[in-house]
Design an enzyme around this catalytic site. Structure first.
Site, PDB file in Angstrom:
ATOM      1  N   HIS A 221      -0.481   4.462   0.216  1.00 50.49           N
ATOM      2  CA  HIS A 221      -1.281   5.596   0.674  1.00 50.49           C
ATOM      3  C   HIS A 221      -0.880   5.972   2.102  1.00 50.49           C
ATOM      4  O   HIS A 221      -0.829   5.124   2.989  1.00 50.49           O
ATOM      5  CB  HIS A 221      -2.769   5.242   0.605  1.00 50.49           C
ATOM      6  CG  HIS A 221      -3.215   4.872  -0.780  1.00 50.49           C
ATOM      7  ND1 HIS A 221      -3.200   3.564  -1.228  1.00 50.49           N
ATOM      8  CD2 HIS A 221      -3.638   5.630  -1.808  1.00 50.49           C
ATOM      9  CE1 HIS A 221      -3.619   3.543  -2.478  1.00 50.49           C
ATOM     10  NE2 HIS A 221      -3.889   4.770  -2.854  1.00 50.49           N
TER      11      HIS A 221
ATOM     12  N   ASP B  21       0.844  -1.196   0.000  1.00 47.74           N
ATOM     13  CA  ASP B  21       0.000   0.000   0.000  1.00 47.74           C
ATOM     14  C   ASP B  21       0.880   1.247   0.000  1.00 47.74           C
ATOM     15  O   ASP B  21       1.828   1.350   0.783  1.00 47.74           O
ATOM     16  CB  ASP B  21      -0.895   0.001   1.242  1.00 47.74           C
ATOM     17  CG  ASP B  21      -2.137   0.861   1.070  1.00 47.74           C
ATOM     18  OD1 ASP B  21      -2.026   1.932   0.453  1.00 47.74           O
ATOM     19  OD2 ASP B  21      -3.205   0.456   1.552  1.00 47.74           O
TER      20      ASP B  21
ATOM     21  N   SER C 282      -4.655  -4.519   2.241  1.00 44.81           N
ATOM     22  CA  SER C 282      -3.937  -4.073   3.436  1.00 44.81           C
ATOM     23  C   SER C 282      -4.536  -4.669   4.700  1.00 44.81           C
ATOM     24  O   SER C 282      -3.844  -4.835   5.706  1.00 44.81           O
ATOM     25  CB  SER C 282      -3.950  -2.547   3.527  1.00 44.81           C
ATOM     26  OG  SER C 282      -3.246  -1.980   2.449  1.00 44.81           O
TER      27      SER C 282
END
Length: 914
Positions: free
Chosen positions: A758, A756, A809
């Protein structure tokens, strides 16, 4: 009769070790490689290990025997480079068929001699990756160039595999995969070879990762790789080469957790030393491999570089009585891939397909392609991804272009740009030859847009089978022999017929890989028969999703507002209203402009009513009323089409809190700096602005996204604006913290988990906690579990915070929790992120870790929660509250009742959990 399939289901099987390492022990000369037959073969032959099957079959047979005596169940043929492309380097391409046939027969004969009814021995035909890559350019100055094509690879592989099958192999092992497009060509060839030979054998894949992040040499993550090859009828998938057993383990765990196939692993004997030799002993490697066995990660275990029969001899004792790995359930969701995987799930609400790389829909893009200004064309693609497009539609259909050539060229250029290539591609054309050319140059799992029944069932089925073999999902237009379906009933009938054909055993398309486009047609054209087109699409969408389980619905949204070309604001307003209703009916994908700033929730009430009258065909004069309103709402096409006429007036009347929240909701940072400086005069601390109006704006965005009134690209723009706001405030926050002695409230490690990228939530949480006296150790994004554990020990942190946005995630957080438990950690774990939920935390993460695990709804709660966790007197009571709350959630989940969780009272230091 015991077969490879029946034995793999029953026990762990042992694959042999490295052939090259064993050959090196014989210290062969050039004469040995040539033998008596190949004295006149041009060039050097020393190192052409495959040739030894013809020049020294006694030696290769002896190596096979050593591995069988050591306990191997499966022998690999000595054919790793025995394909036409690789053997050209040795001037031996003419020997491909003879060499593979001899190698297979040799291994077969040895295996049969050692087979018993209780312990059958098997032969896997080794198929290496070749020495060329089809996804990357050999020339840094010409990124679109390819050293080999899909068709050349497929032909070379088919030639090799046909001979291996004729020689009697029990399976085909496509191994050491570093480029997924090469592997897809091999899978295509395997099907051809098995069909031609009349023999169907299990297909085994083994990929090699090129870096510590777990990506292939061609840039894909493991999840993306699995999605790319999931169309094939695979027996096993696994990892080889790359690293030693210990460093390979995290990637093996990832495969084993999510892959619906048997799992194989044959790591190197550690890492090579400066001389290229491997120093790890058989006993040391066996100790590391034993963890694979003990944790149920594998069905097939062997050895790669540096391993010999002495290494394989360690395995029988390890696997004695051990249970084989149980494959994961086959996914029922659409999984696409570029360099990264995209799973189309209800949690994502709506998948945005970027529309601007289409020569038929963008005059600018057409001009750039015509003028060969590919760098500028790539900037358009990059901007769409940055604006939130989750797929990119690529269309080169123009009468003045060589569409197939331009498609291949542009797709190859995209492959050289990781920031674009990370998203899946939609290959868009009305010409089959263009679609097929595109499919042959993308390594990921793409989407074909589109096929239909227009030319009858035979053509439709032929194209569908090929799309499936190339490993793509498909858009099916509601179009048949009678023409384009325009009514709801016709749309439903055509799509239902196509569904039955595609899901039949003859084609075998998984429903989740089928995307129907029931035709979005222009409304408000002045022709009465067009007035119900949007209603027909919405109704057809609802019925398709209800009656054709598993499928998706998409469409080209800009078609709807064609009558208002030139007035972007009205067009985008029409799109926002249409999408609100279509998504509610089940439309979950669409070709759109991801940069739109017009929100359904912010349309003026009078305009919203007029547009809904048009879209829903509620009154006969709706089109005329919208036309009249459109002339009043004319906006220049200057990138600010979503702003209303009285924007400046509205800003002066709004409070600073309202202006900040509006900037976040629209993702427009133009006045952010001025508004924040004004807010700094009104709030005692800079962090109060984050915890107050900015977090309020973020919460509103979350609610609108959940209600289907905002879409992911708009949320991405919001996140960027929030990140910019935090950056502006950061110097003031740091200044407020300086001066005077400060006592640390505790040390917190924070990370966005592996897979991930982000980090907005994590970064906000870090700022808030730092302002409350916590020392932050920020590991950034894409952080694997082993790094989190290592740094947590080194830094002696008091708690760990995990963040993530994408659905995978959630599983990675569970994995991190389990690794913390296994390593004996006893510190609290904070869980946050847009797709995390209290229910997931209750069902998976909390049970994996004995210490307190807290799910947080928003970043501003971290400091309050941390304070309770750091207080020895409160922590035990807090832990009891948490477990009681999770227990209630689990009970509600089991009874199928709704379960909501709120931590809104956190700021008041009252955690009324669940």
């Amino acid at each position: 009769m015991k077969t490879l399939k029946t034995e793999a289901a029953r026990r762990i099987l042992i694959l042999d070790g490295a052939m090259g390492t064993m050959i090196q022990q014989y210290q062969l000369t050039e004469t040995d490689f040539r033998g008596t037959r190949f004295g006149d073969l041009p060039g050097q032959q020393q190192g052409n290990n495959d040739l030894l099957c013809l020049s020294r079959p006694d030696l290769i047979g002896e190596i096979h025997e050593k591995y069988l005596k050591a306990g191997a169940d499966i022998l690999e043929t000595n054919t790793f480079n025995a394909n036409r492309i690789s053997l050209q380097d040795y001037h031996a391409a003419h020997l491909v068929s003879e060499l593979n046939l001899a190698a297979a027969r040799l291994a077969r004969a040895v295996a049969d001699r050692y087979s018993t009814p209780d312990k059958p021995r098997f032969v896997a035909g080794s198929v290496g990756p070749t020495n060329k890559t089809s996804s990357m350019s050999p020339d840094v100055n010409n990124p679109a160039l390819r050293a080999v094509t899909f068709d050349q690879l497929a032909a070379a592989y088919q030639e090799q595999m046909t001979a291996l099958l004729a020689g009697g192999v029990d399976a085909l092992l496509i191994e050491t995969i570093f480029d997924t497009l090469n592997a897809k060509a091999a899978l295509f060839a395997a099907e051809e070879a098995m069909k031609a030979s009349g023999r169907k054998v299990p297909l085994m894949l083994s990929v090699t990762v090129a870096d510590a992040g777990g990506r292939t040499l061609s840039g894909q993550t493991l999840d993306a790789f699995v999605a790319s090859v999931s169309h094939a009828d695979l027996f096993s998938i696994g990892l080889n080469c790359s690293f030693g057993a210990s460093r390979l383990k995290p990637f093996l765990q990832q495969l084993a957790a999510h892959t619906p196939y048997y799992i194989s692993a044959y790591p190197n004997a550690g890492l090579p030393n400066s001389l290229g030799a491997y120093d790890q002993s058989p006993e040391e490697m066996a100790h590391e491999v034993s963890e694979y066995i003990r944790e149920g990660l594998v069905n097939i275990i062997g050895g790669c570089c540096g391993t010999t029969d002495a290494y394989i001899a360690q395995y029988p004792a390890l696997i004695a009585g051990a249970a084989p790995h149980q494959p994961a359930a086959r996914p029922d969701k659409l999984r696409l891939s570029g360099l990264e995987m995209l799973e189309v799930s209800p949690e994502k609400n709506f998948i945005n397909v970027g529309e601007r790389c289409n020569v038929a829909g963008s005059r600018k893009f057409l001009r750039l392609i015509n003028e060969k200004k590919y760098d500028e064309a790539l900037r358009i693609a990059r901007a769409q991804v940055e604006d939130g497009a989750q797929l990119l539609d690529i269309n080169m259909d123009d009468g003045l272009l060589d569409a197939a050539s331009e498609m291949v060229n542009f797709l190859n250029l995209i492959a050289s740009e990781p920031d674009i290539a990370r998203v899946p591609l939609m290959i868009d054309s009305s010409t089959w030859e263009v679609l097929e050319a595109g499919l042959k140059c993308v390594q990921g799992k793409s989407v074909v847009n589109s096929i239909s029944l227009k030319e009858g069932e035979a053509k439709f089925l032929e194209q569908a089978r090929l799309i499936r073999r190339y490993g793509a999902a498909v858009v099916v237009m509601a179009f048949d022999e009678q023409g384009q379906a325009d009514t709801a009933e016709r749309k439903i009938a055509v799509c239902t017929r196509a569904y039955r054909l595609l899901t039949s055993p003859e084609v075998g398309f998984p429903p989740c890989d089928i995307i129907f486009d029931p035709n979005i047609l222009a409304i408000a054209t002045g022709m009465e028969e067009h007035n119900n087109y949007a209603v027909d699409f919405i109704e057809a969408t609802r019925r398709i999703r209800q009656t054709l389980p598993g499928v998706h619905v998409s469409g080209g949204v800009s078609n709807l507002s064609f009558a208002f070309r030139g007035n972007n604001y009205v067009r985008e307003a029409v799109h926002a209203v249409f999408l609100y209703h279509a998504i509610a009916a089940g439309m979950d994908m669409g070709i759109v402009n991801p940069a739109t700033s017009v929100l359904y929730s912010q349309l003026p009430a009078d305009l919203l009513e007029i547009i809904e009258d048009v879209v829903l065909n509620r009154r006969p004069d709706a089109a005329e009323r919208l036309l009249q309103r459109a002339t009043q709402s004319q906006q220049p096409d200057n990138g600010t089409s979503g702003q209303t006429h009285n924007a400046a007036e509205s800003r002066t009347q709004a409070t600073v809190e309202e202006r900040l929240q509006d900037a976040l909701m629209k993702g427009i940072p133009d006045h952010l700096e001025a508004d924040l400086h004004e807010a700094l005069k009104q709030y005692p601390r800079a962090v109060d602005i984050i915890e107050g109006p900015l977090m309020a704006g973020m919460n509103t965005v979350g609610e609108l996204f959940g209600a289907g009134k905002m879409f992911l690209p708009q949320v991405v723009k919001t996140a960027r604006t929030m990140k910019r706001a935090v950056a502006i405030l950061q110097p003031y926050i740091e200044a407020e913290q300086t001066g005077g002695e400060t006592t640390s409230a505790g040390k917190v490690l924070m990370a966005t988990v592996k897979g991930d990228v982000h980090d907005i939530g994590k970064n906000i949480a870090a700022v808030v906690m730092a302002c409350n006296g916590y020392e932050i150790v920020d590991l950034g994004v894409m952080v694997p579990a082993e790094t989190i554990l290592q740094r947590a020990r080194e830094e002696q942190v008091d708690m760990i915070g995990l963040s993530g946005l994408i659905t995978p995630s959630l599983e990675e957080m569970t994995h991190v929790a389990a690794e913390l438990e296994k390593a004996g950690f006893d510190i609290p774990l904070l869980i946050g992120g847009a797709t995390t939920s209290p229910l997931h935390t209750a069902l998976k993460i909390a049970p994996a870790y004995h210490a307190p695990v807290v799910h947080l709804k928003d970043a501003s709660q971290n400091a309050v929660v941390a304070a309770r966790l750091m207080n020895a007197g409160e922590r035990e009571a807090f832990a009891r509250e948490l477990e009681a709350g999770y227990t209630r959630l689990r009970a509600q989940h089991q009874s199928k009742s709704s379960a909501t969780v709120s931590l809104e009272a956190a700021r008041q230091n009252k955690l009324n959990l669940f």
